[in-house]
Design a protein around this motif. Structure first.
Motif, PDB file in Angstrom:
ATOM      1  N   GLU A 254      34.223  42.180 -53.239  1.00  0.00           N
ATOM      2  CA  GLU A 254      34.885  42.243 -51.690  1.00  0.00           C
ATOM      3  C   GLU A 254      34.025  41.724 -50.608  1.00  0.00           C
ATOM      4  N   ARG A 257      33.976  38.161 -50.872  1.00  0.00           N
ATOM      5  CA  ARG A 257      35.271  37.430 -50.670  1.00  0.00           C
ATOM      6  C   ARG A 257      35.299  37.345 -48.943  1.00  0.00           C
ATOM      7  N   LEU A 258      34.968  38.446 -48.274  1.00  0.00           N
ATOM      8  CA  LEU A 258      35.387  38.938 -46.897  1.00  0.00           C
ATOM      9  C   LEU A 258      34.437  38.139 -46.176  1.00  0.00           C
ATOM     10  N   LEU A 357      39.726  50.971 -50.266  1.00  0.00           N
ATOM     11  CA  LEU A 357      40.345  49.682 -50.605  1.00  0.00           C
ATOM     12  C   LEU A 357      40.338  49.946 -52.298  1.00  0.00           C
ATOM     13  N   SER A 361      43.595  49.585 -54.635  1.00  0.00           N
ATOM     14  CA  SER A 361      43.784  48.564 -55.606  1.00  0.00           C
ATOM     15  C   SER A 361      44.276  48.951 -57.102  1.00  0.00           C
ATOM     16  N   ARG A 389      43.558  40.858 -42.557  1.00  0.00           N
ATOM     17  CA  ARG A 389      43.325  40.344 -44.068  1.00  0.00           C
ATOM     18  C   ARG A 389      43.323  42.048 -45.102  1.00  0.00           C
ATOM     19  N   LEU A 390      42.746  42.842 -44.507  1.00  0.00           N
ATOM     20  CA  LEU A 390      42.510  44.113 -45.136  1.00  0.00           C
ATOM     21  C   LEU A 390      44.071  44.658 -45.161  1.00  0.00           C
ATOM     22  N   SER A 392      47.015  42.847 -44.878  1.00  0.00           N
ATOM     23  CA  SER A 392      47.853  41.958 -45.921  1.00  0.00           C
ATOM     24  C   SER A 392      47.569  42.257 -47.143  1.00  0.00           C
ATOM     25  N   ASP A 393      46.237  42.157 -47.676  1.00  0.00           N
ATOM     26  CA  ASP A 393      45.815  42.501 -48.971  1.00  0.00           C
ATOM     27  C   ASP A 393      46.632  43.517 -49.461  1.00  0.00           C
ATOM     28  N   VAL A 396      50.725  43.230 -49.924  1.00  0.00           N
ATOM     29  CA  VAL A 396      51.328  42.153 -51.008  1.00  0.00           C
ATOM     30  C   VAL A 396      51.237  43.154 -52.085  1.00  0.00           C
ATOM     31  N   THR A 397      50.714  44.200 -52.413  1.00  0.00           N
ATOM     32  CA  THR A 397      50.771  45.012 -53.525  1.00  0.00           C
ATOM     33  C   THR A 397      51.724  46.125 -53.361  1.00  0.00           C
TER      34      THR A 397
END
Length: 476
Positions: A254, A257-258, A357, A361, A389-390, A392-393, A396-397
């Protein structure tokens, strides 16, 4: 008398052509507090979906209820001292009362409205899903005693009062009423009631006395509701690093990626002499078993984020000490090791959010943890795009069978974005000229189109909640 169910307030979304099995879950459905800090009157945070059709696919189906859906997130906007953190602290206070005994001479964490002499106790009213059951806990309390408490089992068209407790100072002890069809051993429940002090919730006291029928409701507060404040989150990161398998790999991925500049995390072996001198730490290490980990957080300077972290494991009977460090890659491709304290405040704040997070997940069994996370100032020290981003991530789950929530307060107006959130997921806290705070949902405003610029409407004062600043000083 019990108040009418909060479920009567809102119309619900019809979700066509979706089939699903009944899935157990744990979610917050409604929370209301009054006579609390800056809130004289009731502030109500409702997590039940309205007729809003935007982002409908992220809503969770309320099991066993027809066409009832729950919001996966809620954002509370507002200026400084508007009442955002007061709501966070209200949930924290109720959680504390539901899970911890204040002690014989202890005080309850009740902070009444103070701008005038407020009659009566502070009121907490919370409705939540635990398993396949919907509970409603209603509490009236001062800092020294619980004046009234009830727990309901809420059904779609009715409710059952599981217990009701009222304190009458003139005629102690407290008066209780129980649903004897719910409790198997009524005599034991009555004994637990007589043993409950005035400064203790019966929900908490009963669990301590093994009234097992209340465990599901109690565990929602103890194990599901997670609150993340604005202070240092080093300990949450340390706990996850030491106890949750796969967390450090997740954190490395993470952070890379961020766009934090971190390529990965490493645990670097160091001497036992690097450990701080502490009798408590020595005892903890002496009691270690193979495979267990002790995490040591060192605060290097005053403030929220300047910390370093050591991990201590037992290897062949001896303590194996490792320091957690970050790895950055230079322009020439060579790697450079950094101490955690050398990272930016924003990166360290993000590290404090990584345990949350990780929990949200997808887990090894294909399902995310059932958790309700409430974060005060989610955007603290972080860029708008990173915060977006946090969120929206997470979203989407979410879907019809997901059972997790992320609620947060924020100062970041760019998060008031209908491409990101539904209007019924947006609330504004505002403080009036009389000093009283109000909580207003944007779903209450009529005529807000999907393409409406909500930030401009907010700054124009349509929703309230903006700072009323004095005249600016003049430059000479």
């Amino acid at each position: 008398m019990l108040y009418r169910s909060q479920f009567e307030k809102v119309r619900y979304i019809e979700c066509d052509k979706i089939s699903f099995d009944v899935v157990e879950g744990i979610m917050l459905l409604d929370f209301s507090v009054s006579n609390w800090m800056s809130y004289k009157d009731a502030a109500d945070l409702n997590l039940l979906g309205s007729l809003e059709r935007q982002h409908k696919c992220t809503l969770a189906k309320l099991p066993g209820w027809r066409s009832k859906y729950v919001l996966p997130t809620a954002a509370i906007y507002g200026g400084n001292a508007s009442g955002k953190t007061a709501l966070f602290l209200a949930l924290s206070a109720l959680r504390t009362m539901a899970t911890a005994d204040a002690g014989v001479d202890g005080v309850l964490p009740v902070n009444k409205f103070r701008l005038q002499t407020a009659d009566g106790p502070t009121t907490f009213d919370i409705t939540f899903l635990a398993g396949t059951n919907v509970y409603r806990l209603y509490v009236e309390a001062t800092d020294i005693a619980v004046a009234y408490e009830s727990l309901e089992l809420v059904h779609e068209k009715s409710s059952t009062v599981l217990y009701e407790r009222e304190s009458k100072a003139a005629t102690p002890p407290d008066a209780y009423v129980f649903d004897n069809t719910f409790f198997k051993d009524s005599s034991h429940v009555e004994y637990a009631a007589r043993s409950t002090r005035a400064n203790r919730l019966f929900l908490e006291s009963a669990i301590a006395q093994n009234v097992i029928e209340l465990k599901e409701a109690h565990d929602w507060f103890a194990e599901t509701l997670e609150l993340i404040g604005v202070g240092s989150q080093a300990w949450s990161f340390a706990k996850a690093a030491g106890t949750q398998e796969g967390f450090l790999d997740f954190a490395s991925e993470e952070l890379s990626r961020l766009d934090t500049g971190i390529a990965r995390l490493i645990a670097e072996p160091v001497s036992v002499d690097a450990l701080p001198s502490s009798a408590g730490l020595r005892r903890a290490i002496a009691e270690l078993s193979e495979g267990e980990v002790v995490t040591v957080v060192q605060d290097l300077e005053a403030g929220d984020y300047r910390f370093d972290m050591l991990l201590v494991r037992l290897s062949n009977g001896q303590p194996d000490v490792q320091r957690l460090r970050t790895v950055h890659v230079g322009p020439d491709g060579t790697e450079h090791k950094f101490f955690l304290s050398m990272e930016s405040s924003g990166t360290q704040r993000l590290m404090g959010l990584l345990p949350m997070l990780f929990s949200l997940s997808t887990s090894a069994d294909g399902r995310a943890a059932d958790k309700v996370f409430v974060v005060d100032e989610l955007d603290r020290c972080m860029h708008t795009m990173l915060t977006m981003r946090l969120i929206s991530d997470f979203l989407v789950t979410c879907g019809v069978e997901s059972r997790k929530q992320l609620l947060f307060t924020t100062h970041d107006l760019l998060l008031m974005d209908q491409d990101l959130l539904r209007r019924d997921e947006m609330y504004v806290a505002q403080r009036g000229t009389d000093g009283c705070s109000q909580l207003i949902g944007l779903a209450e405003y009529k005529g807000l189109r999907n393409d409406k610029d909500l930030v401009r409407s907010y700054l124009d004062g349509r929703f309230g909640g903006i700072p009323m600043l004095g005249e600016a000083g003049r430059r000479g």
